[in-house]
Design a protein around this motif. Sequence first.
Motif, PDB file in Angstrom:
ATOM      1  N   GLU A  11       0.829  -1.208   0.000  1.00  0.00           N
ATOM      2  CA  GLU A  11       0.000   0.000   0.000  1.00  0.00           C
ATOM      3  C   GLU A  11       0.864   1.260   0.000  1.00  0.00           C
ATOM      4  OE1 GLU A  11      -3.316   0.569  -0.381  1.00  0.00           O
ATOM      5  OE2 GLU A  11      -3.379  -1.553  -0.868  1.00  0.00           O
ATOM      6  N   ALA A  12       1.988   1.226   0.707  1.00  0.00           N
ATOM      7  CA  ALA A  12       2.893   2.372   0.733  1.00  0.00           C
ATOM      8  C   ALA A  12       3.475   2.624  -0.657  1.00  0.00           C
ATOM      9  CB  ALA A  12       4.007   2.146   1.750  1.00  0.00           C
ATOM     10  N   GLU A  13       3.871   1.569  -1.349  1.00  0.00           N
ATOM     11  CA  GLU A  13       4.404   1.708  -2.702  1.00  0.00           C
ATOM     12  C   GLU A  13       3.330   2.207  -3.664  1.00  0.00           C
ATOM     13  OE1 GLU A  13       7.532   1.511  -4.090  1.00  0.00           O
ATOM     14  OE2 GLU A  13       8.079   1.500  -1.986  1.00  0.00           O
ATOM     15  N   ALA A  57      11.338   8.170 -14.246  1.00  0.00           N
ATOM     16  CA  ALA A  57      11.632   7.779 -12.864  1.00  0.00           C
ATOM     17  C   ALA A  57      10.448   7.024 -12.256  1.00  0.00           C
ATOM     18  CB  ALA A  57      11.975   9.004 -12.031  1.00  0.00           C
ATOM     19  N   THR A  58       9.243   7.480 -12.561  1.00  0.00           N
ATOM     20  CA  THR A  58       8.044   6.794 -12.070  1.00  0.00           C
ATOM     21  C   THR A  58       7.946   5.405 -12.679  1.00  0.00           C
ATOM     22  OG1 THR A  58       6.924   8.907 -11.755  1.00  0.00           O
ATOM     23  CG2 THR A  58       5.526   6.944 -11.874  1.00  0.00           C
ATOM     24  N   GLU A  64      10.185  -1.642 -10.591  1.00  0.00           N
ATOM     25  CA  GLU A  64      10.789  -2.235  -9.394  1.00  0.00           C
ATOM     26  C   GLU A  64       9.721  -2.876  -8.502  1.00  0.00           C
ATOM     27  OE1 GLU A  64      13.112  -0.615  -5.468  1.00  0.00           O
ATOM     28  OE2 GLU A  64      13.547   0.355  -7.386  1.00  0.00           O
ATOM     29  N   THR A  65       8.620  -2.170  -8.335  1.00  0.00           N
ATOM     30  CA  THR A  65       7.523  -2.679  -7.506  1.00  0.00           C
ATOM     31  C   THR A  65       6.938  -3.947  -8.116  1.00  0.00           C
ATOM     32  OG1 THR A  65       7.020  -0.448  -6.748  1.00  0.00           O
ATOM     33  CG2 THR A  65       5.281  -2.097  -6.505  1.00  0.00           C
ATOM     34  N   TYR A  66       6.724  -3.926  -9.433  1.00  0.00           N
ATOM     35  CA  TYR A  66       6.142  -5.084 -10.092  1.00  0.00           C
ATOM     36  C   TYR A  66       7.069  -6.292 -10.012  1.00  0.00           C
ATOM     37  CZ  TYR A  66       4.145  -8.311 -13.367  1.00  0.00           C
ATOM     38  OH  TYR A  66       3.624  -9.453 -13.924  1.00  0.00           O
ATOM     39  N   VAL A  67       8.362  -6.070 -10.208  1.00  0.00           N
ATOM     40  CA  VAL A  67       9.310  -7.193 -10.164  1.00  0.00           C
ATOM     41  C   VAL A  67       9.257  -7.861  -8.794  1.00  0.00           C
ATOM     42  CG1 VAL A  67      11.764  -7.785 -10.171  1.00  0.00           C
ATOM     43  CG2 VAL A  67      10.824  -6.364 -11.990  1.00  0.00           C
ATOM     44  N   ALA A  68       9.211  -7.065  -7.747  1.00  0.00           N
ATOM     45  CA  ALA A  68       9.122  -7.632  -6.396  1.00  0.00           C
ATOM     46  C   ALA A  68       7.830  -8.427  -6.229  1.00  0.00           C
ATOM     47  CB  ALA A  68       9.205  -6.519  -5.358  1.00  0.00           C
ATOM     48  N   GLN A  69       6.723  -7.894  -6.733  1.00  0.00           N
ATOM     49  CA  GLN A  69       5.444  -8.591  -6.630  1.00  0.00           C
ATOM     50  C   GLN A  69       5.446  -9.842  -7.493  1.00  0.00           C
ATOM     51  OE1 GLN A  69       2.430  -5.760  -7.643  1.00  0.00           O
ATOM     52  NE2 GLN A  69       2.788  -4.508  -5.835  1.00  0.00           N
ATOM     53  N   ARG A  82       8.529 -10.064 -20.635  1.00  0.00           N
ATOM     54  CA  ARG A  82       7.492  -9.256 -21.287  1.00  0.00           C
ATOM     55  C   ARG A  82       7.402  -7.871 -20.638  1.00  0.00           C
ATOM     56  NH1 ARG A  82       2.769 -12.087 -20.405  1.00  0.00           N
ATOM     57  NH2 ARG A  82       2.014 -10.550 -18.949  1.00  0.00           N
ATOM     58  N   LEU A  83       7.468  -7.844 -19.321  1.00  0.00           N
ATOM     59  CA  LEU A  83       7.424  -6.575 -18.594  1.00  0.00           C
ATOM     60  C   LEU A  83       8.622  -5.710 -18.944  1.00  0.00           C
ATOM     61  CD1 LEU A  83       6.211  -4.806 -16.314  1.00  0.00           C
ATOM     62  CD2 LEU A  83       7.753  -6.004 -14.782  1.00  0.00           C
ATOM     63  N   LEU A  84       9.787  -6.278 -18.987  1.00  0.00           N
ATOM     64  CA  LEU A  84      10.993  -5.507 -19.304  1.00  0.00           C
ATOM     65  C   LEU A  84      10.939  -4.945 -20.723  1.00  0.00           C
ATOM     66  CD1 LEU A  84      13.667  -7.756 -17.583  1.00  0.00           C
ATOM     67  CD2 LEU A  84      12.863  -5.514 -16.828  1.00  0.00           C
TER      68      LEU A  84
END
Length: 88
Positions: A11-13, A57-58, A64-69, A82-84
């Motif tokens: 939620e913070a991210e 930057a966004t 970064e957030t998606y990769v962690a998820q 595909r994301l990259l």
Amino acid sequence: MTAPVPVSDHEAEKTKILNRLRRLEGQIRGLQKMVEEEKNCVEVMSLYASARSALEATGDVILETYVAQCQARGETPADLVRLLKLAR
């Protein structure tokens, strides 16, 4: 008086990303107004460059957030590739 509810990392991210997008939205509106008012080219391009940099930057934060998820959910390497490709 109740204690504040702790905010999850997710939620913070999400909040951080949304705040960045809202600032970008304001920059784009400002850019539109500058073009409508035929402001100085250097000023317009300066704001454009700033907005473009903020958008990139966004995008990095979103990636970064998606990769962690993605890792946490056990998604496939193909999903990450595909994301990259989309991020380029």
